[in-house]
Design a protein around this motif. Structure first.
Motif, PDB file in Angstrom:
ATOM      1  N   ARG A  86     -19.451  41.847  92.311  1.00 41.21           N
ATOM      2  CA  ARG A  86     -20.902  41.758  92.247  1.00 41.21           C
ATOM      3  C   ARG A  86     -21.519  42.088  93.609  1.00 41.21           C
ATOM      4  O   ARG A  86     -20.878  41.922  94.643  1.00 41.21           O
ATOM      5  CB  ARG A  86     -21.312  40.365  91.781  1.00 41.21           C
ATOM      6  N   ARG A 247     -15.885  32.662  84.554  1.00 47.45           N
ATOM      7  CA  ARG A 247     -15.437  34.034  84.282  1.00 47.45           C
ATOM      8  C   ARG A 247     -15.162  34.246  82.808  1.00 47.45           C
ATOM      9  O   ARG A 247     -15.465  35.314  82.261  1.00 47.45           O
ATOM     10  CB  ARG A 247     -14.170  34.339  85.108  1.00 47.45           C
ATOM     11  N   HIS A 252     -21.605  33.862  80.024  1.00 45.77           N
ATOM     12  CA  HIS A 252     -21.769  34.553  81.307  1.00 45.77           C
ATOM     13  C   HIS A 252     -20.919  35.834  81.370  1.00 45.77           C
ATOM     14  O   HIS A 252     -20.563  36.300  82.445  1.00 45.77           O
ATOM     15  CB  HIS A 252     -21.365  33.636  82.462  1.00 45.77           C
ATOM     16  N   ALA A 253     -20.611  36.383  80.226  1.00 41.52           N
ATOM     17  CA  ALA A 253     -19.713  37.542  80.184  1.00 41.52           C
ATOM     18  C   ALA A 253     -20.291  38.745  80.922  1.00 41.52           C
ATOM     19  O   ALA A 253     -19.558  39.528  81.549  1.00 41.52           O
ATOM     20  CB  ALA A 253     -19.411  37.911  78.739  1.00 41.52           C
ATOM     21  N   ASP A 254     -21.597  38.911  80.866  1.00 37.55           N
ATOM     22  CA  ASP A 254     -22.217  40.087  81.492  1.00 37.55           C
ATOM     23  C   ASP A 254     -22.470  39.907  82.988  1.00 37.55           C
ATOM     24  O   ASP A 254     -22.942  40.844  83.648  1.00 37.55           O
ATOM     25  CB  ASP A 254     -23.549  40.395  80.796  1.00 37.55           C
ATOM     26  N   ALA A 255     -22.155  38.745  83.515  1.00 37.11           N
ATOM     27  CA  ALA A 255     -22.489  38.464  84.915  1.00 37.11           C
ATOM     28  C   ALA A 255     -21.418  38.949  85.886  1.00 37.11           C
ATOM     29  O   ALA A 255     -21.636  38.908  87.111  1.00 37.11           O
ATOM     30  CB  ALA A 255     -22.707  36.970  85.106  1.00 37.11           C
ATOM     31  N   PHE A 257     -19.745  42.075  85.765  1.00 41.24           N
ATOM     32  CA  PHE A 257     -19.520  43.503  85.821  1.00 41.24           C
ATOM     33  C   PHE A 257     -19.624  44.001  87.268  1.00 41.24           C
ATOM     34  O   PHE A 257     -20.418  43.490  88.054  1.00 41.24           O
ATOM     35  CB  PHE A 257     -20.530  44.256  84.952  1.00 41.24           C
ATOM     36  N   HIS A 259     -20.728  46.184  90.354  1.00 48.90           N
ATOM     37  CA  HIS A 259     -22.107  46.608  90.593  1.00 48.90           C
ATOM     38  C   HIS A 259     -22.244  48.103  90.870  1.00 48.90           C
ATOM     39  O   HIS A 259     -23.356  48.630  90.898  1.00 48.90           O
ATOM     40  CB  HIS A 259     -22.686  45.823  91.788  1.00 48.90           C
TER      41      HIS A 259
END
Length: 279
Positions: A86, A247, A252-255, A257, A259
């Protein structure tokens, strides 16, 4: 020209260029074939020395060309890891990549090379024991290129660990881990496989390559020494620190990825280029 003159004297003929007067032929008739063989021996010795110097130059040039390619892999790993985390952790992961290179070469200078390649007069099967802090390394300058080339391998093995523990390791803990990895763990494995005296690959009394288990371990381009050691270290680190918080929480799966996909792709291309030197 001297050899040709003596050959003419032995054959009883006058040299064409008049190097030896006819009147002096009797004085030089004592020249024997041994003197010719002696001069030929000197020429052969000089040619052998030139051949050795030539091969040493080729080895040095080749390793000095391959070393920057291996070192360039750190740029690829840095981009790949920075793009995979991230945005808020980009600075942290890049700092770790820089830290690995700095710590890796310092520990290689102080302990690593000595433990990995510092063969003593009566070597053991576990580790080397000389050339700490590069002491006496300058006496044989061919070792300097080996020191530099292998130092990049040492740092690369440590870099593998940083990506496996990204976003969940403090710099202090990672620094300690990297120091142990590059100063002791990796150099010992290097000695076992690449020194020629380690218990995984050494020469027995009959002149055969063996190991304590039977056949010798033959490592190609660091696939075991560098990648396997670094991979096992990364696996151990990932198991110890565990996954990132939330995780595996579906909410919160999309948090998590990465960047920057361009960073990841560029990193792969840089690694691809570096592997040519690595292999």
């Amino acid at each position: 020209q001297v050899i040709l003159v003596e050959a003419f004297l032995l054959s009883g003929q006058e040299p064409l260029d008049g190097t030896v007067p006819h009147s002096g032929r009797a004085d030089m008739s004592v020249v024997t074939a041994e003197s010719i063989y002696l001069k030929l021996g000197h020429i052969n010795s000089d040619m052998d020395t030139m051949q050795t110097d030539y091969e040493e130059c080729l080895d040095a040039i080749w390793m000095l060309l391959a070393m920057p390619l291996v070192f360039f892999m750190h740029a690829g790993l840095g981009l790949l890891e920075a793009g995979s985390v991230r945005f808020k952790n980009t600075q942290n992961i890049l700092t770790k990549n820089l830290l690995v290179v700095c710590i890796g070469f310092l520990t290689w200078y102080a302990f690593g090379y000595a433990l990995g390649f510092g063969l003593v007069d009566e070597p053991n099967r576990f580790s080397g024991g000389q050339h700490f802090l590069m002491v006496d390394l300058w006496k044989d300058k061919s070792r300097l290129r080996v020191w530099l080339f292998q130092g990049t391998f040492c740092a690369t093995g440590g870099t593998i660990v940083s990506g496996a523990m990204a976003e969940r390791t403090k710099l202090r803990g990672f620094g300690i881990y990297t120091t142990l990895m590059t100063a002791f763990i990796y150099p010992l494995v290097v000695y076992w496989v690449w020194s020629g005296s380690g218990f995984l690959n050494y020469t027995d009394a009959d002149g055969k390559k063996v190991s304590v288990f039977g056949p010798p371990l033959i490592d190609f381009a660091g696939s075991g020494v560098v990648h396997l050691v670094g991979g096992i270290g990364a696996l151990c680190g990932a198991i110890v620190v565990g996954p990132r918080k939330d995780r595996w929480d579906p909410a919160h799966a999309d948090a998590f990825f990465g960047h920057s996909i361009p960073f990841c792709v560029l990193g792969v291309f840089f690694l691809w280029c570096g592997w040519d030197g690595f292999n």
